[in-house]
Write an enzyme that holds these catalytic residues in place. Structure first.
Site, PDB file in Angstrom:
ATOM      1  N   GLY A 201     -13.038  -4.671 -34.305  1.00  0.00           N
ATOM      2  CA  GLY A 201     -14.343  -4.537 -34.957  1.00  0.00           C
ATOM      3  C   GLY A 201     -15.227  -3.667 -34.074  1.00  0.00           C
ATOM      4  O   GLY A 201     -15.211  -2.445 -34.176  1.00  0.00           O
TER       5      GLY A 201
ATOM      6  N   GLU B  38     -22.006  -0.707 -39.325  1.00  0.00           N
ATOM      7  CA  GLU B  38     -22.222   0.531 -38.550  1.00  0.00           C
ATOM      8  C   GLU B  38     -22.529   0.221 -37.081  1.00  0.00           C
ATOM      9  O   GLU B  38     -23.353   0.879 -36.446  1.00  0.00           O
ATOM     10  CB  GLU B  38     -23.300   1.405 -39.194  1.00  0.00           C
ATOM     11  CG  GLU B  38     -22.825   1.906 -40.550  1.00  0.00           C
ATOM     12  CD  GLU B  38     -23.431   3.221 -40.994  1.00  0.00           C
ATOM     13  OE1 GLU B  38     -23.843   4.008 -40.134  1.00  0.00           O
ATOM     14  OE2 GLU B  38     -23.468   3.437 -42.213  1.00  0.00           O
TER      15      GLU B  38
HETATM   16  C1  LIG Z   1     -20.021  -6.189 -45.861  1.00  0.00           C
HETATM   17  C2  LIG Z   1     -19.449  -5.344 -44.786  1.00  0.00           C
HETATM   18  C3  LIG Z   1     -19.187  -4.013 -45.040  1.00  0.00           C
HETATM   19  C4  LIG Z   1     -18.588  -3.217 -44.060  1.00  0.00           C
HETATM   20  N1  LIG Z   1     -18.252  -1.908 -44.337  1.00  0.00           N
HETATM   21  C5  LIG Z   1     -17.476  -1.214 -43.448  1.00  0.00           C
HETATM   22  C6  LIG Z   1     -16.945   0.071 -43.799  1.00  0.00           C
HETATM   23  O1  LIG Z   1     -17.200   0.624 -44.858  1.00  0.00           O
HETATM   24  N2  LIG Z   1     -16.113   0.680 -42.906  1.00  0.00           N
HETATM   25  C7  LIG Z   1     -15.797   0.116 -41.705  1.00  0.00           C
HETATM   26  O2  LIG Z   1     -15.033   0.716 -40.956  1.00  0.00           O
HETATM   27  N3  LIG Z   1     -16.300  -1.097 -41.353  1.00  0.00           N
HETATM   28  C8  LIG Z   1     -17.135  -1.764 -42.189  1.00  0.00           C
HETATM   29  N4  LIG Z   1     -17.632  -2.996 -41.849  1.00  0.00           N
HETATM   30  C9  LIG Z   1     -17.242  -3.574 -40.565  1.00  0.00           C
HETATM   31  C10 LIG Z   1     -18.382  -3.689 -39.560  1.00  0.00           C
HETATM   32  O3  LIG Z   1     -18.709  -2.429 -39.076  1.00  0.00           O
HETATM   33  C11 LIG Z   1     -17.901  -4.678 -38.481  1.00  0.00           C
HETATM   34  O4  LIG Z   1     -17.942  -5.962 -39.067  1.00  0.00           O
HETATM   35  C12 LIG Z   1     -18.740  -4.632 -37.235  1.00  0.00           C
HETATM   36  O5  LIG Z   1     -18.540  -3.417 -36.544  1.00  0.00           O
HETATM   37  C13 LIG Z   1     -18.450  -5.796 -36.280  1.00  0.00           C
HETATM   38  O6  LIG Z   1     -17.092  -6.008 -36.086  1.00  0.00           O
HETATM   39  P1  LIG Z   1     -16.517  -7.495 -36.255  1.00  0.00           P
HETATM   40  O7  LIG Z   1     -16.981  -8.005 -37.553  1.00  0.00           O
HETATM   41  O8  LIG Z   1     -15.066  -7.467 -35.995  1.00  0.00           O
HETATM   42  O9  LIG Z   1     -17.242  -8.341 -35.117  1.00  0.00           O
HETATM   43  P2  LIG Z   1     -16.828  -8.434 -33.576  1.00  0.00           P
HETATM   44  O10 LIG Z   1     -16.659  -7.081 -32.984  1.00  0.00           O
HETATM   45  O11 LIG Z   1     -15.719  -9.408 -33.427  1.00  0.00           O
HETATM   46  O12 LIG Z   1     -18.146  -9.079 -32.961  1.00  0.00           O
HETATM   47  C14 LIG Z   1     -18.449 -10.472 -33.017  1.00  0.00           C
HETATM   48  C15 LIG Z   1     -19.742 -10.702 -32.229  1.00  0.00           C
HETATM   49  O13 LIG Z   1     -19.549 -10.328 -30.853  1.00  0.00           O
HETATM   50  C16 LIG Z   1     -20.492  -9.348 -30.473  1.00  0.00           C
HETATM   51  N5  LIG Z   1     -19.861  -8.433 -29.534  1.00  0.00           N
HETATM   52  C17 LIG Z   1     -18.632  -7.836 -29.641  1.00  0.00           C
HETATM   53  N6  LIG Z   1     -18.407  -7.071 -28.553  1.00  0.00           N
HETATM   54  C18 LIG Z   1     -19.491  -7.173 -27.754  1.00  0.00           C
HETATM   55  C19 LIG Z   1     -19.860  -6.623 -26.494  1.00  0.00           C
HETATM   56  N7  LIG Z   1     -19.080  -5.777 -25.822  1.00  0.00           N
HETATM   57  N8  LIG Z   1     -21.069  -6.967 -25.954  1.00  0.00           N
HETATM   58  C20 LIG Z   1     -21.891  -7.800 -26.626  1.00  0.00           C
HETATM   59  N9  LIG Z   1     -21.604  -8.376 -27.818  1.00  0.00           N
HETATM   60  C21 LIG Z   1     -20.427  -8.052 -28.378  1.00  0.00           C
HETATM   61  C22 LIG Z   1     -20.883  -8.647 -31.764  1.00  0.00           C
HETATM   62  O14 LIG Z   1     -22.128  -8.006 -31.646  1.00  0.00           O
HETATM   63  C23 LIG Z   1     -20.900  -9.824 -32.729  1.00  0.00           C
HETATM   64  O15 LIG Z   1     -22.095 -10.532 -32.610  1.00  0.00           O
HETATM   65  C24 LIG Z   1     -18.304  -3.768 -42.784  1.00  0.00           C
HETATM   66  C25 LIG Z   1     -18.621  -5.106 -42.524  1.00  0.00           C
HETATM   67  C26 LIG Z   1     -19.175  -5.884 -43.486  1.00  0.00           C
HETATM   68  C27 LIG Z   1     -19.484  -7.314 -43.173  1.00  0.00           C
END
Ligand SMILES: Cc1cc2nc3c(=O)[nH]c(=O)nc-3n(C[C@H](O)[C@H](O)[C@H](O)COP(=O)(O)OP(=O)(O)OC[C@H]3O[C@@H](n4cnc5c(N)ncnc54)[C@H](O)[C@@H]3O)c2cc1C
Length: 385
Positions: free
Chosen positions: A131, A363
């Site tokens: 993510g 994003e």
């Molecule tokens: C409805 C929806 C539409 C989306 N559309 C798209 C799309 O069109 N294309 C696409 O590619 N993606 C898309 N996404 C994905 C979105 O960009 C990701 O969900 C987002 O980047 C976070 O990744 P994750 O959900 O795996 O969370 P994770 O990366 O697992 O994060 C979980 C938590 O940990 C925190 N965290 C993680 N790493 C760190 C760090 N190093 N330091 C501090 N905090 C941290 C995060 O901020 C978050 O609070 C979409 C998501 C949703 C929910």
């Protein structure tokens, strides 16, 4: 000299987007939200007026809008319905890597069809195990003669189930980690692509979000965007350009919430007076209005920098962070002003609050924005052993 005056063209565009939001989006927002349904009729009209192709250059038949204009319409459209806005702007997100790093032939071949009939595109970066951490991307693109063979899966992809074109980030040299990541243009009809789970979301329910699977998907080598290994850079440059729009979307949702809150506060009578008279309510409204204006200025600065080809990574991260945190704060306060009625689906503010939440996540989460900003503001840190 600093000039905050919009040009006549920009004002006309703003008016057009505002009118579209009020006439076409708002009246249907609750229905599509409740039905978790794709708003095809609204999208058809959005295509006709050019919102689905607004960032495609004019010479290819698109709107040719710059970053400031895109930010201006993002605010207006998101004020109408965030889910519908996300559908429209996911197109621009997917087009951006091609616009930034694609060849003239790629732009002509893959973007022109979007200007000829209604169609959708997806930006496919996120995976289950990758993510925030793009280095963990497991989707591979193996070179085989004049082709790349893509294997892997993506999740949470906006427009995933309705797109005719995917821009897929995959690793062509997994041993190089992030430096092996590349971007590929993958037409939907290519054999081996399947759409998985359609997500049932808290907000932006008019938008389509799905899993995608790529099994031995063969694409011609000329569908590589930029050079092999430039994928991470392209993804980040894309976000530098598009994050201001997400900030603008936060401003749009906040504006909608503020407008509803003011209207309610002036008519809701408690203790014999409209609640807007009480300072507790009036100060909330004053803070909301002040922060909305501040967020818009951050958004416009980032967009202006992008328009002028200047570095804007920090500024667009600030615009996204402040604009979307503001969206959450203002919608929460607006709901508070509505009291118990705000919690009910009969009133529009609970949807705004649900919609605002996603803007803090996609994003790049707002924690990641703080990392981007913090690293740039602080500069190199030497760790002591
Ligand atoms: C409805 C929806 C539409 C989306 N559309 C798209 C799309 O069109 N294309 C696409 O590619 N993606 C898309 N996404 C994905 C979105 O960009 C990701 O969900 C987002 O980047 C976070 O990744 P994750 O959900 O795996 O969370 P994770 O990366 O697992 O994060 C979980 C938590 O940990 C925190 N965290 C993680 N790493 C760190 C760090 N190093 N330091 C501090 N905090 C941290 C995060 O901020 C978050 O609070 C979409 C998501 C949703 C929910």
């Amino acid at each position: 000299m600093i000039d905050f005056t919009l040009t006549e063209d920009q004002l006309a565009l703003q008016d057009m987007a505002r009118e579209f939001a009020e006439k076409e989006m708002r009246p249907k927002a609750a229905r599509y939200d409740q039905g978790h349904e794709f708003p095809e009729d609204v999208m058809r009209k959005a295509f006709e007026v050019g919102f689905l192709t607004c960032t495609i250059p004019a010479e290819l038949g698109g709107g040719g809008l710059g970053d400031l204009e895109t930010a201006i319409i993002s605010e207006e459209l998101c004020r109408g319905c965030a889910g519908m806005y996300t559908t429209m702007m996911a197109n621009s997100l997917a087009f951006t890597p091609i616009l930034l790093a694609g060849t003239a032939e790629q732009k002509k071949k893959f973007l022109t069809p979007f200007t000829q009939k209604m169609a959708f595109a997806s930006y496919c970066l996120t995976e289950r195990e990758a993510g925030s951490d793009n280095a963990a991307i497991r989707t591979t693109a193996k070179k085989a003669g004049g082709e790349y063979v893509i294997n892997g899966s993506k999740c949470f992809i906006t427009n995933g189930g309705v797109a005719s074109l995917y821009v897929v980030f995959a690793n062509a040299a997994p041993e190089k980690g992030l430096r092996g990541l590349s971007a590929f243009i993958v037409p939907r009809e290519t054999p081996g692509i399947s759409v998985g789970k359609v997500e049932d979301k808290m907000g932006h329910r008019a938008s389509n979000t799905t899993e995608l699977f790529f099994e031995d998907v063969r694409i011609p080598a000329e569908n590589l965007v930029g050079r092999e290994g430039a994928g991470f850079l392209i993804a980040m440059k894309t976000f530098d350009k598009t994050r201001a729009d997400v900030g603008a979307a936060g401003v749009g949702i906040a504006r909608a919430a503020l407008e509803y809150a003011i209207e309610y506060a002036k008519t809701r009578v408690q203790f014999g007076k409209p609640i807007a008279i009480y300072q507790a309510i009036m100060f909330k409204i004053a803070d909301m209005a002040t922060e909305i204006d501040a967020a818009r200025l951050l958004v416009w600065r980032a967009a202006w920098l992008a328009d002028h080809g200047k570095p804007c990574g920090r500024e667009s991260a600030m615009a996204k962070l402040f604009g979307t945190d503001l969206g959450m704060r203002v919608t929460t306060e607006a709901l508070q002003i509505f009291g118990g009625y705000g919690y009910m689906r009969d009133y529009p503010v609970e949807k705004l609050m649900r919609d605002a939440k996603l803007l803090q996540i996609y994003e790049g989460t707002n924690e990641i924005q703080r990392l981007v900003i913090g690293r740039e503001v602080i500069g190199p840190i030497r760790e002591r052993k």
